[in-house]
Design a protein around this motif. Structure first.
Motif, PDB file in Angstrom:
ATOM      1  N   ALA A  52      30.114 -74.633  39.234  1.00 33.66           N
ATOM      2  CA  ALA A  52      29.284 -75.711  38.677  1.00 33.66           C
ATOM      3  C   ALA A  52      27.875 -75.651  39.238  1.00 33.66           C
ATOM      4  CB  ALA A  52      29.932 -77.057  38.968  1.00 33.66           C
ATOM      5  N   ASN A  56      24.804 -74.259  37.069  1.00 29.70           N
ATOM      6  CA  ASN A  56      24.154 -75.531  36.708  1.00 29.70           C
ATOM      7  C   ASN A  56      24.885 -76.219  35.552  1.00 29.70           C
ATOM      8  OD1 ASN A  56      22.234 -77.574  36.954  1.00 29.70           O
ATOM      9  ND2 ASN A  56      20.827 -76.593  35.493  1.00 29.70           N
ATOM     10  N   SER A  58      27.001 -79.221  33.955  1.00 31.35           N
ATOM     11  CA  SER A  58      27.283 -80.653  34.057  1.00 31.35           C
ATOM     12  C   SER A  58      28.762 -80.890  33.742  1.00 31.35           C
ATOM     13  CB  SER A  58      26.406 -81.443  33.073  1.00 31.35           C
ATOM     14  OG  SER A  58      26.797 -82.803  33.052  1.00 31.35           O
ATOM     15  N   THR A  59      29.451 -81.566  34.650  1.00 34.59           N
ATOM     16  CA  THR A  59      30.888 -81.801  34.468  1.00 34.59           C
ATOM     17  C   THR A  59      31.196 -83.261  34.120  1.00 34.59           C
ATOM     18  OG1 THR A  59      31.155 -82.206  36.846  1.00 34.59           O
ATOM     19  CG2 THR A  59      31.455 -79.939  36.074  1.00 34.59           C
ATOM     20  N   THR A  60      30.157 -84.015  33.759  1.00 30.04           N
ATOM     21  CA  THR A  60      30.355 -85.453  33.498  1.00 30.04           C
ATOM     22  C   THR A  60      30.836 -85.748  32.082  1.00 30.04           C
ATOM     23  OG1 THR A  60      28.008 -85.664  32.901  1.00 30.04           O
ATOM     24  CG2 THR A  60      28.611 -86.077  35.214  1.00 30.04           C
ATOM     25  N   ASP A  61      30.709 -84.771  31.178  1.00 32.92           N
ATOM     26  CA  ASP A  61      31.107 -85.009  29.778  1.00 32.92           C
ATOM     27  C   ASP A  61      32.007 -83.868  29.302  1.00 32.92           C
ATOM     28  OD1 ASP A  61      31.281 -86.177  27.288  1.00 32.92           O
ATOM     29  OD2 ASP A  61      29.437 -85.210  26.557  1.00 32.92           O
ATOM     30  N   ASP A 117      29.579 -74.465  27.449  1.00 28.02           N
ATOM     31  CA  ASP A 117      28.701 -75.343  28.229  1.00 28.02           C
ATOM     32  C   ASP A 117      27.713 -74.554  29.081  1.00 28.02           C
ATOM     33  OD1 ASP A 117      29.814 -77.935  27.447  1.00 28.02           O
ATOM     34  OD2 ASP A 117      31.618 -77.268  28.487  1.00 28.02           O
TER      35      ASP A 117
END
Length: 249
Positions: A52, A56, A58-61, A117
């Motif tokens: 991650a 770079n 993003s693991t929030t979505d 992603d």
């Protein structure tokens, strides 16, 4: 007149045998393995945090696993069932897909698709990354391919072509010889040789579907076809002896 019809039909079989050498559906194995490999890292692992940060991501979505295609869900679960190694990766090699030239098949013809992603196009493996959520837990899925697996597939295709060249080419040569040498003296025997050639062609095109339907391994299927080929060879040799006896009498 009847012997001429036998000759024309026999020549047609010779043509079909030659065409079958270059036909991708003849004697082809119905399944192949994709060049991509698949790995996942759970959010609790070092592999997850390092990837991650490095990519770079993003693991929030994350994408819910329920929103994936059935084959992608199956592949994800297959990777999830593997033991963790190293810093936490769980991995499988390529997944099984069908030859897309077959009339029908019991597996997908394309590899599973995952949302992208992040990409690491600078690496030799051309890795792509997806953030997946399953049962409230987050995973990073890494999928990419290497050049070695592509070269392996090319080698397998060459071996398949070589087998067909030897099998169909040798029988086409033999049948051509029989037509030229015995079409006038033994037209029915020559026509029976052509019939065996038709049987060989039918069996070769049925082979991939037999592999799908037969409940045992490809080795058992290959043994079955080898036995049939040996029986055909025995019948041809027996017929040739009959021709020689007829010429000597």
């Amino acid at each position: 007149m009847k012997s001429q019809i036998y000759t024309v039909l026999s020549l047609l079989v010779v043509l079909l045998l030659v065409v079958s050498i270059f036909q991708p559906l003849a004697l082809t194995y119905p399944y192949g393995e994709t060049s991509e490999s698949y790995s996942i890292a759970h959010e609790s692992t070092v592999a997850f945090d390092r990837t991650a940060e490095a990519m770079n991501i993003s693991t929030t979505d994350p994408t819910s696993v329920s929103n994936l295609s059935p084959y992608a869900q199956q592949t994800f679960q297959q990777v999830k069932d593997q033991p963790q190694v190293g810093v936490g990766w769980q991995r499988i090699g390529g997944v099984v897909v069908c030859n897309d030239e077959l009339l029908f098949c019991d597996k997908p013809t394309e590899p599973p698709e995952f949302p992208i992603d992040a990409e690491d196009t600078a690496a030799d493996s051309f890795n792509k990354f997806s953030v997946i959520e399953d049962d409230g837990e987050v995973y990073i899925l890494r999928h990419g391919f290497g050049l070695r697996l592509i070269s392996d597939a090319a080698f397998a295709s060459f071996i398949e072509f070589l087998v067909k060249f030897v099998l169909f080419g040798s029988y086409a040569t033999f049948l051509s010889y029989a037509i030229v040498s015995h079409r006038k003296t033994h037209p029915q025997t020559v026509f029976s040789f052509a019939g065996y050639g038709v049987g060989l062609i039918v069996v070769s095109y049925a082979y991939p579907y037999a592999v799908m339907l037969y409940p045992y391994s490809p080795k058992h299927i290959s043994l079955l076809y080898l036995t049939a080929a040996l029986l055909l060879l025995y019948k041809v040799v027996d017929k040739r002896r009959e021709l020689k006896r007829g010429n000597s009498s």
